[in-house]
Design a protein around this motif. Structure first.
Motif, PDB file in Angstrom:
ATOM      1  N   MET A   1       4.822  50.580  37.514  1.00  0.00           N
ATOM      2  CA  MET A   1       6.067  50.236  36.841  1.00  0.00           C
ATOM      3  C   MET A   1       6.222  51.097  35.595  1.00  0.00           C
ATOM      4  O   MET A   1       5.276  51.298  34.848  1.00  0.00           O
ATOM      5  CB  MET A   1       6.057  48.757  36.465  1.00  0.00           C
ATOM      6  N   ALA A   2       7.407  51.606  35.389  1.00  0.00           N
ATOM      7  CA  ALA A   2       7.673  52.465  34.240  1.00  0.00           C
ATOM      8  C   ALA A   2       7.667  51.646  32.957  1.00  0.00           C
ATOM      9  O   ALA A   2       8.035  50.468  32.947  1.00  0.00           O
ATOM     10  CB  ALA A   2       9.018  53.151  34.406  1.00  0.00           C
ATOM     11  N   GLN A   3       7.223  52.289  31.908  1.00  0.00           N
ATOM     12  CA  GLN A   3       7.250  51.656  30.593  1.00  0.00           C
ATOM     13  C   GLN A   3       8.711  51.561  30.120  1.00  0.00           C
ATOM     14  O   GLN A   3       9.529  52.433  30.456  1.00  0.00           O
ATOM     15  CB  GLN A   3       6.434  52.487  29.604  1.00  0.00           C
ATOM     16  N   PRO A   4       9.055  50.550  29.340  1.00  0.00           N
ATOM     17  CA  PRO A   4      10.428  50.417  28.855  1.00  0.00           C
ATOM     18  C   PRO A   4      10.919  51.669  28.124  1.00  0.00           C
ATOM     19  O   PRO A   4      12.078  52.053  28.285  1.00  0.00           O
ATOM     20  CB  PRO A   4      10.364  49.210  27.915  1.00  0.00           C
ATOM     21  N   ILE A   5      10.052  52.314  27.361  1.00  0.00           N
ATOM     22  CA  ILE A   5      10.475  53.509  26.629  1.00  0.00           C
ATOM     23  C   ILE A   5      10.828  54.634  27.594  1.00  0.00           C
ATOM     24  O   ILE A   5      11.769  55.394  27.372  1.00  0.00           O
ATOM     25  CB  ILE A   5       9.408  53.949  25.594  1.00  0.00           C
ATOM     26  N   ASP A   6      10.101  54.721  28.703  1.00  0.00           N
ATOM     27  CA  ASP A   6      10.406  55.730  29.723  1.00  0.00           C
ATOM     28  C   ASP A   6      11.752  55.443  30.389  1.00  0.00           C
ATOM     29  O   ASP A   6      12.512  56.362  30.704  1.00  0.00           O
ATOM     30  CB  ASP A   6       9.301  55.787  30.777  1.00  0.00           C
ATOM     31  N   MET A   7      12.027  54.170  30.583  1.00  0.00           N
ATOM     32  CA  MET A   7      13.314  53.779  31.162  1.00  0.00           C
ATOM     33  C   MET A   7      14.456  54.151  30.211  1.00  0.00           C
ATOM     34  O   MET A   7      15.491  54.648  30.643  1.00  0.00           O
ATOM     35  CB  MET A   7      13.314  52.289  31.473  1.00  0.00           C
ATOM     36  N   LEU A   8      14.248  53.923  28.917  1.00  0.00           N
ATOM     37  CA  LEU A   8      15.257  54.314  27.934  1.00  0.00           C
ATOM     38  C   LEU A   8      15.478  55.822  27.934  1.00  0.00           C
ATOM     39  O   LEU A   8      16.611  56.293  27.868  1.00  0.00           O
ATOM     40  CB  LEU A   8      14.846  53.869  26.530  1.00  0.00           C
ATOM     41  N   ARG A   9      14.395  56.570  27.983  1.00  0.00           N
ATOM     42  CA  ARG A   9      14.509  58.037  28.022  1.00  0.00           C
ATOM     43  C   ARG A   9      15.323  58.491  29.228  1.00  0.00           C
ATOM     44  O   ARG A   9      16.175  59.372  29.120  1.00  0.00           O
ATOM     45  CB  ARG A   9      13.130  58.683  28.054  1.00  0.00           C
ATOM     46  N   ALA A  10      15.064  57.886  30.379  1.00  0.00           N
ATOM     47  CA  ALA A  10      15.794  58.249  31.595  1.00  0.00           C
ATOM     48  C   ALA A  10      17.277  57.928  31.460  1.00  0.00           C
ATOM     49  O   ALA A  10      18.133  58.741  31.813  1.00  0.00           O
ATOM     50  CB  ALA A  10      15.192  57.536  32.802  1.00  0.00           C
ATOM     51  N   LEU A  11      17.577  56.757  30.932  1.00  0.00           N
ATOM     52  CA  LEU A  11      18.974  56.373  30.752  1.00  0.00           C
ATOM     53  C   LEU A  11      19.680  57.294  29.757  1.00  0.00           C
ATOM     54  O   LEU A  11      20.821  57.705  29.974  1.00  0.00           O
ATOM     55  CB  LEU A  11      19.072  54.916  30.282  1.00  0.00           C
ATOM     56  N   ALA A  12      19.007  57.615  28.677  1.00  0.00           N
ATOM     57  CA  ALA A  12      19.609  58.484  27.657  1.00  0.00           C
ATOM     58  C   ALA A  12      19.848  59.878  28.201  1.00  0.00           C
ATOM     59  O   ALA A  12      20.863  60.504  27.897  1.00  0.00           O
ATOM     60  CB  ALA A  12      18.715  58.530  26.421  1.00  0.00           C
TER      61      ALA A  12
END
Length: 78
Positions: A1-12
Motif C-alpha cells: 500500500m502506498a504511503q499517504p505522502i506518495d498518494m499526495l505526490r501522485a495527485l499533485a
C-alpha cells in the motif's frame, strides 16, 4: 500500500496546469496563504471562475508547496 505522502505526490503531479489568470492569486497562496481574503476569491469569480475551479487550483498549489517545503526540510535534516 502506498504511503499517504506518495498518494499526495501522485495527485499533485497529475493536476492540470492552472489558467494564466489565476497566476497572481496562486502565487499569493504559495508565498502568503494567510493573506488570501474573500475579495481575492470574489475577484476570481467575477473573472468567470467557479468556486470549484478556485478551490481545486488552491488545494493543488497548496499541496505542491507543502510538498516542496517538506522536501527542503528533509534535505536539511538528512
Amino acid at each position: 500500500m502506498a504511503q499517504p505522502i506518495d498518494m499526495l505526490r501522485a495527485l499533485a503531479s497529475d493536476a492540470q496546469a492552472p489558467d494564466d489568470q489565476l497566476a497572481p492569486y496562486l502565487a499569493k497562496v504559495r508565498a502568503r496563504a494567510y493573506t488570501v481574503t474573500d475579495d481575492d476569491v470574489e475577484r476570481l469569480k467575477r473573472a468567470g471562475f467557479t468556486e470549484d475551479e478556485i478551490f481545486e487550483a488552491t488545494v493543488s498549489v497548496a499541496i505542491g508547496e507543502g510538498l516542496r517545503r517538506l522536501d527542503a526540510a528533509a534535505r536539511v535534516i538528512e
